[in-house]
Scaffold this active site. Structure first.
Site, PDB file in Angstrom:
ATOM      1  N   ASP A   1      59.540  29.651  60.801  1.00  0.00           N
ATOM      2  CA  ASP A   1      59.022  30.774  60.018  1.00  0.00           C
ATOM      3  C   ASP A   1      60.096  31.212  59.024  1.00  0.00           C
ATOM      4  O   ASP A   1      61.187  31.630  59.432  1.00  0.00           O
ATOM      5  CB  ASP A   1      58.670  31.900  60.998  1.00  0.00           C
TER       6      ASP A   1
ATOM      7  N   SER B   1      52.731  39.727  61.982  1.00  0.00           N
ATOM      8  CA  SER B   1      53.759  40.125  61.009  1.00  0.00           C
ATOM      9  C   SER B   1      53.761  41.651  60.851  1.00  0.00           C
ATOM     10  O   SER B   1      54.000  42.355  61.835  1.00  0.00           O
ATOM     11  CB  SER B   1      53.518  39.386  59.691  1.00  0.00           C
TER      12      SER B   1
ATOM     13  N   HIS C   1      54.858  30.745  59.345  1.00  0.00           N
ATOM     14  CA  HIS C   1      54.313  32.113  59.364  1.00  0.00           C
ATOM     15  C   HIS C   1      52.814  32.144  59.049  1.00  0.00           C
ATOM     16  O   HIS C   1      52.220  33.206  58.946  1.00  0.00           O
ATOM     17  CB  HIS C   1      55.075  32.946  58.323  1.00  0.00           C
TER      18      HIS C   1
END
Lengths: 277, 277
Positions: free
Chosen positions: B222, B146, B255
């Site tokens: 996600d 991320s 995620h």
């Protein structure tokens, strides 16, 4: 049963669920990993009982079991270690009360109303698993860590027909012979030590209970080894009784999930071999 | 450098360490896994940069990298995501200030005094790793998740000679093109978007930066994919520039570390292949 969360992982589904338990008279939370499988298939089940202070979450996040369970096609079930909630009695210590159910059915007040973790693990939760997951309940294995290793060994020794495979990570092997056990069993089931023998792996073996075999890993740098875990008592009980056992002292490992995760794939593989035989 | 903790794991040592950083003017904590190795051997190093709200601890506990790093003989380094401490400025949001350093050197007050995560990761921490661990600094790879995927891509694109291998899990690919990036870069380096291009993987590629190849995994489930991560912008930038890239959309993954851990061994193996070539 309500779904708390589901996450795709290693091709399967890692879920966390909650249900109203009749045994504990509380909501109980547990996690289940179901590997990818063919529609209609039923998979063997590996139970993992956690140690003092833990919930389902510790092993679910840090246990590193999913890769091996996906590889072998094994469902992994991780229950909580005690009833929870504001109405549940507790103790100031980390080693009694909430987070410390010791997998016994308490007979002493005020614990007996909620602390029925033996019946919960032996009867109530298996029915929930059988009803809601693609589980082949004819193929169950059980393992656990520390207090949960004690739970795995004693539950299996009392009902060997239920399990095809039994292992433990750094188990408490004799509550009769350690301070954790003294405190918990006195509190939950009272001072009569004859009643404790059903909750003591070494005593159960001494009293005639037998398993086909069992696997134990124990770290040599575990700070609880000498004062609480006393692995040698299990080695001696197995040797005296002719109980087959593979008990491995792992050099330098401690009591943490760094230890458990290092040997988790070994254990899952060991169970899978017996569950799929 | 002080040792916070060391645990034996997968035959090696998982350590957590702290040191006084000149760049951030704070104490900084990081973790390092060193696999078992022959005395005197130097091992390749894989950097893992974490995402928003994380410290070194998230991946250290939940990343499931140790088995693969032990197998391939790769050191795994996990820094913190920002300076910490009562004297460090912060923001009410989870996406700016502490836990959200974005791997930039801030030029704007009050952030510029401590938020120097680019210099910390590019220069200061590598010197600490080289001095204290059996690390072959001629063989470095970098990955991240991320915000940390953004960090890995941009740090590598600015200095491709330092890294033999680059990958990312669900990276922010263009801070110029998403709300997280808008907020953080405006705050740390001001409104002049020309200055942002050094911190934007897509812009760096558009401006001519190249890597031998790169690997990205991105979950289709996600929740940040559409509004923040926008993986297609990286695919398009790579296609336009002829930048080789393996960008895999992973069906059903979100995620979380359930996603990261599922593909961690793949990434470690991909890095090891290049680090040991």
């Amino acid at each position: 049963m309500e779904t708390v969360s589901v996450n795709t992982a290693f091709g399967g589904v890692q879920g966390v669920y909650t249900h109203a338990s009749a045994e504990t008279a509380t909501a109980m939370t547990f996690s289940v990993f179901v590997p990818e499988h063919e529609a209609g298939a039923k998979l063997p089940v590996l139970w993992y009982l956690s140690g003092l202070t833990c919930t389902h979450a510790n092993v679910t996040e840090k246990g590193e079991f999913r890769r091996a369970c996906a590889e072998h096609g094994v469902i992994f079930v991780a229950p909580d270690t005690s009833p929870r909630g504001d109405d549940v009695p507790d103790d100031e210590g980390y080693d009694f009360g909430k987070g410390a159910g010791f997998y016994v059915d308490a007979t002493e007040a005020p614990w007996s109303a909620n602390f029925r973790m033996r019946a919960y693990i032996e009867t109530e939760l298996p029915a929930v698993i059988a009803a809601h997951f693609p589980a082949d309940m004819a193929r169950q294995g059980i393992t656990g860590h520390s207090m949960g290793g004690h739970g795995a060994l004693t539950i299996a020794l009392r009902d060997p027909a239920r399990f095809r495979s039994v292992s433990a990570f750094a188990p408490i092997v004799s509550p009769l012979s350690c301070p954790w056990g003294e405190k918990a069993l006195t509190g939950y089931i009272g001072p009569d030590k004859a009643a404790w023998r059903a909750y003591d792996a070494c005593a159960l073996i001494e009293d005639g209970a037998r398993l086909p075999d069992l696997l134990v890993d124990q770290g040599t740098a575990d700070g609880f080894l000498e004062g609480q875990l006393k692995t040698h008592l299990l080695e001696e009980a197995c040797a005296r009784a002719g109980q087959p056992a593979t008990i491995r002292m792992q050099e330098g490992y401690d009591h943490s999930y760094y230890f458990i995760s290092s040997f988790m794939a070994d254990h899952v593989g060991w169970h899978a071999e017996r569950l799929k035989a």
